[in-house]
Design an enzyme around this catalytic site. Structure first.
Site, short mmCIF file in Angstrom:
data_model
loop_
_atom_site.label_atom_id
_atom_site.label_comp_id
_atom_site.label_asym_id
_atom_site.label_seq_id
_atom_site.Cartn_x
_atom_site.Cartn_y
_atom_site.Cartn_z
N ARG A 107 0.85 -1.19 0.00
CA ARG A 107 0.00 0.00 0.00
C ARG A 107 0.87 1.22 0.00
O ARG A 107 1.68 1.39 0.91
CB ARG A 107 -0.85 0.04 1.27
CG ARG A 107 -2.13 -0.68 1.16
CD ARG A 107 -3.18 -0.11 2.04
NE ARG A 107 -2.82 -0.07 3.45
CZ ARG A 107 -3.68 0.27 4.38
NH1 ARG A 107 -4.90 0.61 4.08
NH2 ARG A 107 -3.32 0.27 5.64
N THR A 111 -1.02 7.52 -0.84
CA THR A 111 -2.28 7.46 -1.61
C THR A 111 -3.18 6.31 -1.14
O THR A 111 -4.35 6.26 -1.51
CB THR A 111 -1.97 7.23 -3.10
OG1 THR A 111 -1.32 5.94 -3.21
CG2 THR A 111 -1.06 8.30 -3.66
N ASP A 203 -1.59 -3.90 12.67
CA ASP A 203 -0.96 -4.27 11.40
C ASP A 203 -0.76 -5.78 11.38
O ASP A 203 0.09 -6.32 12.10
CB ASP A 203 0.38 -3.54 11.24
CG ASP A 203 0.95 -3.75 9.84
OD1 ASP A 203 1.15 -4.92 9.44
OD2 ASP A 203 1.16 -2.76 9.13
N ASP A 206 2.87 -7.06 10.54
CA ASP A 206 3.83 -6.84 11.64
C ASP A 206 3.55 -7.79 12.80
O ASP A 206 4.49 -8.34 13.40
CB ASP A 206 3.75 -5.39 12.14
CG ASP A 206 4.50 -4.44 11.23
OD1 ASP A 206 5.35 -4.91 10.44
OD2 ASP A 206 4.25 -3.22 11.30
N1 URA Z 1 -3.73 -3.68 7.02
C1 URA Z 1 -3.51 -4.09 8.29
O1 URA Z 1 -2.60 -4.86 8.55
N2 URA Z 1 -4.33 -3.62 9.26
C2 URA Z 1 -5.34 -2.78 9.00
O2 URA Z 1 -6.07 -2.39 9.93
C3 URA Z 1 -5.56 -2.37 7.67
C4 URA Z 1 -4.75 -2.84 6.68
#
Ligand code: URA
Length: 212
Positions: A107, A111, A203, A206
């Site tokens: 991502r 943007t 995340d 992570d």
């Molecule tokens: N990606 C993630 O890992 N967590 C989110 O909340 C949104 C996208």
């Protein structure tokens, strides 16, 4: 919250229990990885309910019979790198003969659009059912881009499994790809300004890989 028909929330108590453990920030990376795999298996179970079957002749120790087996070529499981790997493990546990394709998307943090950096799929993908795996359906940009690539590559029967979706992401995805059923453990109401699902689970990549 009423959702489009193509969005299925899997309310099974085991899925919901494991989701709560995943959301909890006190859950370690090791447990996060195990739980994600288990949820992948349970969502995969729901997503494969309508696979084609064929009767084959077998002999039990007692007598011959016609018994049902999966028909045609086995599935393709397609994790979206990198967090999708953790969810895909569970689907592969369920269908060990599945092929595995990979879509690499990240991502753009400015943007929030999906940028592709890797694509490797089986050549005969048009003959196989495809299950795309990504734990988070947040803005839906990555999911839409991945399914676009799969359709361009010939995939015809695609399903998408995720742990959490945002309401906005689920609606956007269903508008662009109404023919692709989504199986999610829950749909949360909000996205924050960074495109994270709220309350969400943080995340997923992570937490899965212990990075950050
Ligand atoms: N990606 C993630 O890992 N967590 C989110 O909340 C949104 C996208």
């Amino acid at each position: 919250m009423s959702l489009p028909h193509s969005i299925h929330v899997v309310t099974h108590p085991l899925v919901q229990h494991k989701l709560t453990k995943l959301r909890d920030k006190a859950t370690s990376s090791t447990n996060f990885r195990r739980l994600l795999r288990e949820i992948g298996l349970l969502l995969g179970y729901d997503a494969t309910r309508d696979l084609a079957m064929v009767d084959v002749r077998i002999e039990t120790p007692i007598e011959a019979m016609d018994a049902p087996m999966l028909d045609g070529k086995k599935l393709v499981v397609v994790p979206i790198l990198r967090a999708g790997l953790g969810l895909a493990e569970g689907v592969i546990d369920l269908v060990p003969l599945a092929r595995v394709g990979h879509v690499g998307l990240y991502r753009d943090p400015r943007t929030l659009q999906a940028v592709e950096y890797y694509l490797k799929l089986p050549q005969d993908i048009s003959d196989r059912d495809v299950i795309v795996c990504d734990p988070m359906l947040a803005t839906a940009h990555s999911a839409i881009a991945a399914v676009d690539r799969l359709k361009e590559s010939g995939a015809r029967r695609i399903k998408f499994i995720c742990v959490l979706g945002s309401e906005q992401g689920a609606r956007t995805f269903a508008e662009v790809h109404p023919d692709v059923p989504v199986f999610a453990a829950a749909i949360d109401a909000k996205l924050n300004d960074h495109g994270y699902i709220v309350p969400g689970l943080g995340d997923a990549g992570d937490r899965l890989f212990g990075t950050k």
